[in-house]
Design a protein around this motif. Structure first.
Motif, PDB file in Angstrom:
ATOM      1  N   ILE A  32       0.883  -1.169   0.000  1.00 39.07           N
ATOM      2  CA  ILE A  32       0.000   0.000   0.000  1.00 39.07           C
ATOM      3  C   ILE A  32       0.918   1.216   0.000  1.00 39.07           C
ATOM      4  N   ILE A  33       0.790   2.064  -1.023  1.00 41.34           N
ATOM      5  CA  ILE A  33       1.619   3.265  -1.065  1.00 41.34           C
ATOM      6  C   ILE A  33       0.728   4.499  -1.194  1.00 41.34           C
ATOM      7  N   GLY A  34       1.336   5.635  -0.953  1.00 41.98           N
ATOM      8  CA  GLY A  34       0.582   6.895  -1.042  1.00 41.98           C
ATOM      9  C   GLY A  34       1.229   7.933  -0.154  1.00 41.98           C
ATOM     10  N   GLN A  35       0.826   9.187  -0.375  1.00 42.91           N
ATOM     11  CA  GLN A  35       1.414  10.271   0.422  1.00 42.91           C
ATOM     12  C   GLN A  35       0.943  10.188   1.876  1.00 42.91           C
ATOM     13  N   SER A  36       1.630  10.920   2.741  1.00 45.74           N
ATOM     14  CA  SER A  36       1.184  11.005   4.137  1.00 45.74           C
ATOM     15  C   SER A  36      -0.237  11.566   4.159  1.00 45.74           C
ATOM     16  N   GLY A  37      -1.084  10.945   4.950  1.00 48.35           N
ATOM     17  CA  GLY A  37      -2.471  11.421   5.055  1.00 48.35           C
ATOM     18  C   GLY A  37      -3.388  10.834   3.994  1.00 48.35           C
ATOM     19  N   SER A  38      -2.864   9.907   3.180  1.00 44.86           N
ATOM     20  CA  SER A  38      -3.698   9.335   2.110  1.00 44.86           C
ATOM     21  C   SER A  38      -4.614   8.227   2.639  1.00 44.86           C
ATOM     22  N   GLY A  39      -4.342   7.761   3.862  1.00 45.45           N
ATOM     23  CA  GLY A  39      -5.203   6.729   4.463  1.00 45.45           C
ATOM     24  C   GLY A  39      -4.560   5.356   4.538  1.00 45.45           C
ATOM     25  N   LYS A  40      -3.259   5.265   4.260  1.00 50.39           N
ATOM     26  CA  LYS A  40      -2.564   3.963   4.271  1.00 50.39           C
ATOM     27  C   LYS A  40      -2.623   3.293   5.649  1.00 50.39           C
ATOM     28  N   THR A  41      -2.227   4.064   6.660  1.00 50.57           N
ATOM     29  CA  THR A  41      -2.170   3.482   8.009  1.00 50.57           C
ATOM     30  C   THR A  41      -3.569   3.138   8.507  1.00 50.57           C
ATOM     31  N   VAL A  42      -4.548   3.993   8.172  1.00 48.68           N
ATOM     32  CA  VAL A  42      -5.927   3.717   8.609  1.00 48.68           C
ATOM     33  C   VAL A  42      -6.426   2.433   7.941  1.00 48.68           C
ATOM     34  N   LEU A  43      -6.065   2.242   6.662  1.00 49.46           N
ATOM     35  CA  LEU A  43      -6.478   1.013   5.977  1.00 49.46           C
ATOM     36  C   LEU A  43      -5.810  -0.195   6.635  1.00 49.46           C
ATOM     37  N   LEU A  44      -4.517  -0.067   6.926  1.00 47.52           N
ATOM     38  CA  LEU A  44      -3.798  -1.185   7.545  1.00 47.52           C
ATOM     39  C   LEU A  44      -4.395  -1.510   8.925  1.00 47.52           C
ATOM     40  N   LYS A  45      -4.673  -0.454   9.701  1.00 48.23           N
ATOM     41  CA  LYS A  45      -5.240  -0.684  11.037  1.00 48.23           C
ATOM     42  C   LYS A  45      -6.668  -1.215  10.952  1.00 48.23           C
TER      43      LYS A  45
END
Lengths: 254, 234
Positions: A32-45
């Motif tokens: 999962i890639i993308g800029q900071s604030g793109s929602g990567k960590t929220v998707l992972l969590k």
């Protein structure tokens, strides 16, 4: 296989994920890639069950997480291995105790069986001599390898890694990337990696999901990312001159 | 939070080791400072009482009596607990808070461990041994008073011991230990709450420890008042 269907997640007024759908395939390294604030960590969590999406479903080999009861969720969580960005090793435990932790908690293995398994996985991540050291006594790269060992010790079906290369030098990053890829293929697990590291994208990105402003902006393989004309992906992945030249060379067939 | 602490129990073989570790960290490691403070404060109470008995008609055995009453009723159970809110409470808040900041609590949850049970339950069980610490504090406080009174030349040994045994009400010991058990629960839960639910980084861990100390101390003082009124005032 992990199937994400139309997942939406908000925090207060702010909508972070705006309907993301994708499939993370078994035996592959899914990035999962993308800029900071793109929602990567929220998707992972959300995949980990730490965040509950308001809309949409996440299913693990057909088991829809939100429809599982507490016991089934706990059972599923024992099938998950996670490598945190900061390793999240238990600092009061030695390396061997950290790796043994999931076995002591969730299996009825005897002490010799646990020791044998811990020795095996520590050898697998090339940390044979670090058993008795505390996390504070080893380097960041070694801590990441201990975290990987702890994540795989209980033979997980799903492996999640949050920025596994952050704070590591290029050599160690490549070592960690290759280790994750080898383990994914060796144990045929579904691996999902949240990363900013473009080297990882080029090296191990068998399936890449690009998020922008909480939406899926693009998905494909590392070969396809060279050829894409998606402006958002090009602007993000080829923001450095080095990667621009790599892309040009690749497109010219070098 | 309280319900979750007792839900989904951690495997006993793991929990047993955690309880022993917490007994070592919270109880055994506190004995030195508790012994030191109790001995010398007991001595000071004895000296202060002696110096304030200026009327020759007031008997010297009151030094032993006052020392015993002060130490057993208030100093050992209440003021040692306020001091422990600083020592144990800060330790609990900062250790759990650091685990929160470094994602160790997330790691436990992702693995399917009930982190509240894993982290807080052993502390509650360990602090059931807290009355043992207070018992030692009571003994050393009175001993300190006796040594300071006798060797400081303020009273004779016989007079001090006579005073220390005078009008002894066994319920006062029961009252002191009831307070101690309530304070032990406050010492385990309030700092755990502040550590577990903290947000932010290293600076916030320090702030959480300070806030936790303030709230634990305030709670101890308030409960001390309420329990004294309920147990001795009626």
């Amino acid at each position: 296989m992990i199937e994400v269907k139309n997942v939406e997640k908000s925090f207060g007024e702010s909508k972070i994920l705006k309907g993301v759908s994708t499939v993370f395939e078994t035996g592959k390294t899914n990035l999962i890639i993308g800029q900071s604030g793109s929602g990567k960590t929220v998707l992972l969590k959300s995949l980990l069950g730490i965040h509950k999406p308001e809309v949409g479903t996440i299913s693990f080999d057909g088991r829809i997480y939100s429809e599982l009861d507490d016991d089934e969720k706990r059972e599923l969580r024992t099938e998950i291995g996670m490598v945190f960005q900061g390793s999240a090793l238990f600092d009061s435990m030695t390396v061997a105790e950290n790796v043994a932790f999931p076995l002591r908690m969730f299996t009825n293995k005897s002490k010799p069986e646990i020791k044998e398994r811990v020795d095996f996985v520590l050898e697998r991540v090339a940390l044979k001599d670090a058993h008795h050291k505390l996390p504070s006594e080893i380097s960041g790269g070694m801590q990441k390898r201990v975290a990987i060992a702890r994540a795989i010790v209980n033979n997980p079906k799903y492996l999640f890694c949050d920025e596994p290369n952050s704070g590591l030098d290029p050599n160690t990053s490549i070592l960690i990337d290759n280790l994750i890829k080898e383990i994914t293929e060796e144990y045929n697990i579904t691996t999902v990696i949240n990363t900013h590291d473009m080297n990882s994208v080029m090296e191990i990105g068998e399936k890449i999901l690009f998020l922008k402003n909480g939406l899926k902006a693009w998905e494909g393989t590392k070969e396809e990312i060279f050829k894409t004309d998606n402006e958002a992906v090009v602007a993000f992945v080829y923001s450095s001159n080095l990667f621009k030249k790599v892309r040009e060379a690749h497109l010219k067939g070098y | 939070m309280l319900k979750e602490i007792f839900n989904k129990q951690t495997k006993w073989s793991v929990m047993r080791n955690l309880i022993f570790k917490e007994i070592d960290d919270l109880i055994i490691d506190s004995l030195g400072i508790v012994a030191f403070i109790s001995f010398f404060v007991g001595g000071v109470v004895s000296i202060q009482t002696a110096l304030n008995l200026t009327n020759p008609l007031i008997p010297k055995y009151l030094i032993g009596f006052a020392t015993r009453q002060s130490v057993i009723l208030e100093f050992a159970p209440t003021f040692i607990s306020v001091i422990m809110a600083g020592k144990m409470g800060s330790f609990i808040t900062s250790s759990i808070g650091t685990m929160r900041v470094t994602e160790q609590i997330d790691a436990l949850e992702v693995m399917g461990v009930n982190s509240l049970n894993y982290l807080v339950f052993p502390k509650i069980i360990a602090l059931l041994f807290y009355p043992f610490v207070i018992g030692i504090s009571m003994f050393l406080g009175v001993l300190g008073g006796w040594i300071a009174g006798v060797y400081g030349g303020f009273t004779s040994s016989a007079e001090f011991i006579n005073g220390a045994q005078m009008q002894f009400i066994p319920f006062h010991i029961v009252y002191a230990f009831i307070k101690t058990i309530i304070f032990a629960l406050l010492l385990a839960t309030i700092p755990s709450f502040h550590g577990y639910y903290m947000k932010g980084g290293a600076l916030e861990v320090g702030k959480a420890s300070t806030v936790s100390f303030v709230w634990t101390s305030v709670s101890i003082i308030l409960f001390n008042y309420i329990l004294t009124q309920l147990l001795l005032g009626s």
